[in-house]
Structure formats: structure tokens, C-alpha cells
Design a protein around this motif. Structure first.
Motif, mmCIF file in Angstrom:
data_model
loop_
_atom_site.group_PDB
_atom_site.id
_atom_site.type_symbol
_atom_site.label_atom_id
_atom_site.label_comp_id
_atom_site.label_asym_id
_atom_site.label_seq_id
_atom_site.Cartn_x
_atom_site.Cartn_y
_atom_site.Cartn_z
ATOM 1 N N ALA A 31 0.748 -1.035 0.030
ATOM 2 C CA ALA A 31 0.005 0.018 -0.009
ATOM 3 C C ALA A 31 1.011 1.208 0.069
ATOM 4 O O ALA A 31 0.291 2.607 -0.063
ATOM 5 C CB ALA A 31 -0.819 -0.048 1.284
ATOM 6 N N GLY A 32 2.026 1.047 0.075
ATOM 7 C CA GLY A 32 3.207 2.275 0.037
ATOM 8 C C GLY A 32 3.385 2.810 1.299
ATOM 9 O O GLY A 32 3.935 3.683 1.435
ATOM 10 N N ALA A 33 3.068 2.146 2.439
ATOM 11 C CA ALA A 33 3.466 2.661 3.837
ATOM 12 C C ALA A 33 4.873 2.353 4.020
ATOM 13 O O ALA A 33 5.361 1.022 3.888
ATOM 14 C CB ALA A 33 2.458 2.210 4.876
ATOM 15 N N LEU A 34 5.699 3.068 4.665
ATOM 16 C CA LEU A 34 7.261 2.830 4.820
ATOM 17 C C LEU A 34 7.118 2.073 6.123
ATOM 18 O O LEU A 34 6.629 2.457 6.988
ATOM 19 C CB LEU A 34 7.998 4.117 5.113
ATOM 20 C CG LEU A 34 9.502 3.957 5.336
ATOM 21 C CD1 LEU A 34 10.276 3.283 4.201
ATOM 22 C CD2 LEU A 34 10.059 5.423 5.995
ATOM 23 N N VAL A 35 7.865 0.918 5.970
ATOM 24 C CA VAL A 35 8.180 -0.101 7.272
ATOM 25 C C VAL A 35 9.390 0.356 8.018
ATOM 26 O O VAL A 35 9.655 0.139 9.091
ATOM 27 C CB VAL A 35 8.037 -1.624 6.662
ATOM 28 C CG1 VAL A 35 8.181 -2.380 7.706
ATOM 29 C CG2 VAL A 35 6.711 -1.722 6.231
ATOM 30 N N ASN A 36 10.757 0.225 7.046
ATOM 31 C CA ASN A 36 11.943 0.434 7.528
ATOM 32 C C ASN A 36 12.804 0.854 6.658
ATOM 33 O O ASN A 36 12.557 0.842 5.573
ATOM 34 C CB ASN A 36 12.192 -1.048 8.017
ATOM 35 C CG ASN A 36 13.695 -1.256 8.837
ATOM 36 O OD1 ASN A 36 14.025 -0.206 9.535
ATOM 37 N ND2 ASN A 36 14.322 -2.248 8.499
ATOM 38 N N THR A 37 13.760 1.366 7.063
ATOM 39 C CA THR A 37 15.204 2.014 6.290
ATOM 40 C C THR A 37 16.253 1.492 6.918
ATOM 41 O O THR A 37 16.604 1.368 7.865
ATOM 42 C CB THR A 37 15.190 3.559 6.321
ATOM 43 O OG1 THR A 37 13.828 3.962 5.443
ATOM 44 C CG2 THR A 37 16.525 3.823 5.502
ATOM 45 N N ILE A 38 16.957 0.901 5.822
ATOM 46 C CA ILE A 38 18.320 0.143 6.068
ATOM 47 C C ILE A 38 19.412 0.967 5.613
ATOM 48 O O ILE A 38 19.584 1.139 4.194
ATOM 49 C CB ILE A 38 18.407 -1.207 5.831
ATOM 50 C CG1 ILE A 38 17.519 -2.177 6.538
ATOM 51 C CG2 ILE A 38 20.033 -1.994 6.069
ATOM 52 C CD1 ILE A 38 17.507 -3.504 6.059
ATOM 53 N N ALA A 39 20.341 1.506 6.491
ATOM 54 C CA ALA A 39 21.394 2.701 5.753
ATOM 55 C C ALA A 39 22.585 1.698 5.691
ATOM 56 O O ALA A 39 23.146 1.053 6.557
ATOM 57 C CB ALA A 39 21.681 3.635 6.631
ATOM 58 N N MET A 40 23.200 1.718 4.410
ATOM 59 C CA MET A 40 24.322 0.916 3.965
ATOM 60 C C MET A 40 25.591 1.576 4.632
ATOM 61 O O MET A 40 25.348 2.896 4.863
ATOM 62 C CB MET A 40 24.534 0.769 2.543
ATOM 63 C CG MET A 40 23.554 0.178 1.726
ATOM 64 S SD MET A 40 23.022 -1.551 2.554
ATOM 65 C CE MET A 40 24.451 -2.498 2.110
ATOM 66 N N PRO A 41 26.604 0.933 4.991
ATOM 67 C CA PRO A 41 27.660 1.678 5.569
ATOM 68 C C PRO A 41 28.379 2.974 4.643
ATOM 69 O O PRO A 41 28.382 2.749 3.508
ATOM 70 C CB PRO A 41 29.025 0.352 5.884
ATOM 71 C CG PRO A 41 28.121 -0.665 5.645
ATOM 72 C CD PRO A 41 26.861 -0.329 4.789
ATOM 73 N N VAL A 42 28.838 3.657 5.531
ATOM 74 C CA VAL A 42 29.655 4.980 4.785
ATOM 75 C C VAL A 42 31.039 4.833 4.991
ATOM 76 O O VAL A 42 31.612 5.838 4.409
ATOM 77 C CB VAL A 42 28.886 6.229 4.998
ATOM 78 C CG1 VAL A 42 27.329 6.172 4.408
ATOM 79 C CG2 VAL A 42 28.778 6.391 6.715
ATOM 80 N N ALA A 43 31.622 4.098 5.828
ATOM 81 C CA ALA A 43 32.789 3.988 6.409
ATOM 82 C C ALA A 43 33.132 2.486 6.697
ATOM 83 O O ALA A 43 32.399 1.783 6.916
ATOM 84 C CB ALA A 43 33.182 5.028 7.163
ATOM 85 N N ALA A 44 34.493 2.105 6.577
ATOM 86 C CA ALA A 44 34.846 0.732 6.875
ATOM 87 C C ALA A 44 34.872 0.697 8.174
ATOM 88 O O ALA A 44 35.216 1.538 9.133
ATOM 89 C CB ALA A 44 36.287 0.507 6.574
ATOM 90 N N SER A 45 34.594 -0.614 8.731
ATOM 91 C CA SER A 45 34.237 -1.016 10.102
ATOM 92 C C SER A 45 34.436 -2.388 10.233
ATOM 93 O O SER A 45 33.472 -3.192 9.799
ATOM 94 C CB SER A 45 32.870 -0.700 10.609
ATOM 95 O OG SER A 45 32.777 -0.937 12.017
ATOM 96 N N GLY A 46 35.605 -2.947 10.874
ATOM 97 C CA GLY A 46 35.748 -4.272 10.839
ATOM 98 C C GLY A 46 36.019 -4.905 9.546
ATOM 99 O O GLY A 46 36.532 -4.408 8.765
ATOM 100 N N ALA A 47 35.146 -5.934 9.188
ATOM 101 C CA ALA A 47 35.257 -6.475 7.766
ATOM 102 C C ALA A 47 34.394 -5.758 6.643
ATOM 103 O O ALA A 47 34.703 -6.118 5.555
ATOM 104 C CB ALA A 47 35.056 -7.998 7.739
ATOM 105 N N ASN A 48 33.567 -5.079 7.097
ATOM 106 C CA ASN A 48 32.921 -4.155 6.257
ATOM 107 C C ASN A 48 33.359 -3.195 5.667
ATOM 108 O O ASN A 48 34.254 -2.370 6.240
ATOM 109 C CB ASN A 48 31.400 -4.019 6.801
ATOM 110 C CG ASN A 48 30.500 -4.993 7.010
ATOM 111 O OD1 ASN A 48 30.523 -5.986 6.487
ATOM 112 N ND2 ASN A 48 29.427 -4.813 8.030
ATOM 113 N N ASN A 49 33.015 -2.865 4.321
ATOM 114 C CA ASN A 49 33.591 -1.747 3.712
ATOM 115 C C ASN A 49 32.360 -0.701 3.523
ATOM 116 O O ASN A 49 31.177 -1.091 3.870
ATOM 117 C CB ASN A 49 34.056 -2.263 2.281
ATOM 118 C CG ASN A 49 35.010 -3.232 2.324
ATOM 119 O OD1 ASN A 49 36.451 -2.778 2.631
ATOM 120 N ND2 ASN A 49 35.005 -4.255 2.018
#
Length: 268
Positions: A31-49
Motif C-alpha cells: 500500500a506504500g507505507a514505509l516499514v523500515n530503512t536500512i542505511a548501508m555503511p559509509v565507512a569501513a568497520s571491521g570486515a565491512n567496507n
């Protein structure tokens, strides 16, 4: 289940430029209702880029879901926001990143590649979240293992400039607007070795396809029988026009049924 996830580039507060820009995955109900927003990383942290996108590259951020249904797959650049034109920078300086997001919102951006150097990475897909196939504006179709780095295995260079890669019915597909094949299979099944051929699906139009979706809507006959294509071309009623196009598999060939939006179109 049943919700829609959209890849969004930018916060909406600033005009987009070709600089590295934040990436968000927005989940909506039908129906178009926002449920959730996931922000992708903007800086390296541990194994993540970091995973950012070129803010004005209209063919990036082509989100897919893994074939087993457990992950969303998104691509980008290991560049902090504001980095000028990351798609034009060599992968010796800025690696391309494949992000994996699970159903609980867990993010893994540990997989990188030096393919697609000085050009766009556009999409990637996965079978079980451990094997990836990626495409972009050069390099062809690239196979990579989860958590890996380096160039990966270039499995096909039939077409090097591609748009969207995905898996349906155990077969790897790719779309593109360069050369003759526009919506095609890549080898047979899910190939991981070089020398694969990109082959147009029977009945596929020229057009300018980006993402696509195969479905089995005929419950009585197993196998994919319906195809939707998102085409970026100008609007119109014919198979080469832009819009959301629908096809049915008839006698082994994909047959055009109609397009939305269009002023004149066959009934769907």
C-alpha cells in the motif's frame, strides 16, 4: 513477506551529483507505507567496507534478491560520501563492493572486486549468499565468492557493458543495451568458469532493458512462463518502447503481450 524494497540513493536533503552518495534500502508495504530503512555503511568497520553509489548514475543500485530468498544484494563503491565520481576511478584506488543484507537487516559488505575499473558496477546476484555474479559498464559477467577480493573470474565477455544480472529457475540471466543481446542467458545454469556465451532469449526485443522478472503463473505447467521487463526507452505501444513490458512463453518463444504505460496496447 509481500513487502517491496527499494534502493534509494541520497538523503533527499541535497541535490545529487556524481560524487559518492549514501545508499539506503527502504521497505514498503504494497500500500506504500514505509516499514523500515536500512542505511548501508559509509565507512569501513571491521570486515565491512563502505557501500556508496554515484549520485547521478541512473543504472546503478539495481537491487536483487538471492535465489534462495534469504538475502538482498546491492552493489556500490568502497568510497566515503563526497568522493568525486567514484565510478571513474580505478579499482586500484576504489574497489567495487557487493553488499548482502539478510532478513533481520544484518549487513555484510566484506566482498569486493577490482573488476569494473574506472567504470560503473551496476548489479549483482547470488544463489545462496556465498556465490555472486556481478555486472557493470565494462569487464563482462564476473563470478566472485563471498568475502573475497581481487578481480574474480570473468565468465563471459560476449557483452562487456551490462545492466542487470539475476537468477530465475536456476539459470543466470543478464540484460544490456550494448550489442545484439539485450535480455539473455549466460551459459547454462549458474556457471563459474570463463568462456561462457551470452545468448538472447527467444523472442526478446531490442529495446533498452534494465531489470526484469520471470514468473511461473501457470499452475498446471511447471516452468517459467511469464516475463516482465523494465525498459528505460521512450513510452509507446510497441515491444521496443519504454515502460513495464509483459511477455508470455508461447511455443518456446517470448511473445509480447503489452506495455504500461502506453496510449495503445494489446490487452494484458
Amino acid at each position: 513477506p509481500g513487502n517491496v524494497v527499494v534502493c534509494r540513493v541520497g538523503t533527499g536533503s541535497l541535490r545529487l551529483t556524481n560524487a559518492a552518495t549514501e545508499v539506503f534500502l527502504d521497505e514498503y508495504t504494497p500500500a506504500g507505507a514505509l516499514v523500515n530503512t536500512i542505511a548501508m555503511p559509509v565507512a569501513a568497520s571491521g570486515a565491512n567496507n563502505a557501500l556508496t553509489a554515484n549520485g547521478t548514475a541512473t543504472t546503478e543500485c539495481q537491487l536483487t534478491r538471492s535465489a534462495n530468498g534469504n538475502y538482498l544484494i546491492v552493489t556500490g563503491y568502497n568510497a566515503v560520501p563526497g568522493t568525486a565520481n567514484p565510478s571513474g576511478i580505478s579499482t586500484a584506488t576504489i574497489q567495487r563492493v557487493i553488499g548482502r543484507v539478510d532478513a533481520s537487516g544484518g549487513i555484510d559488505t566484506s566482498t569486493t572486486t577490482t573488476a569494473f575499473s574506472a567504470s560503473n558496477i551496476r548489479s549483482a546476484t547470488a544463489d545462496d549468499g556465498l556465490n555472486y555474479w556481478a555486472v557493470g559498464a565494462n569487464s563482462g559477467v564476473v563470478y566472485l565468492s563471498h568475502g573475497g577480493s581481487g578481480g574474480g573470474t570473468i565468465i563471459s565477455t560476449t557483452v562487456t557493458n551490462n545492466r542487470s544480472v539475476n537468477i530465475f529457475g536456476g539459470q543466470l540471466y543478464v540484460s544490456g543495451v550494448s550489442g545484439t543481446p539485450r535480455l539473455s542467458t549466460v551459459g547454462t545454469g549458474l556457471p563459474t568458469t570463463s568462456g561462457q556465451t551470452i545468448t538472447s532469449i527467444p523472442g526478446a526485443p531490442a529495446g533498452t532493458p534494465n531489470q526484469y522478472f520471470f514468473a511461473d503463473l501457470d499452475a498446471g505447467t511447471p516452468g517459467l512462463d511469464t516475463l516482465y521487463i523494465a525498459d528505460e526507452g521512450a513510452a509507446g505501444p510497441n515491444p521496443n518502447s519504454g515502460g513495464v513490458k509483459k511477455y508470455a512463453l508461447v511455443a518456446g518463444s517470448w511473445t509480447f503481450l503489452g506495455i504500461f504505460p502506453a496510449s495503445v496496447s494489446p490487452a494484458i
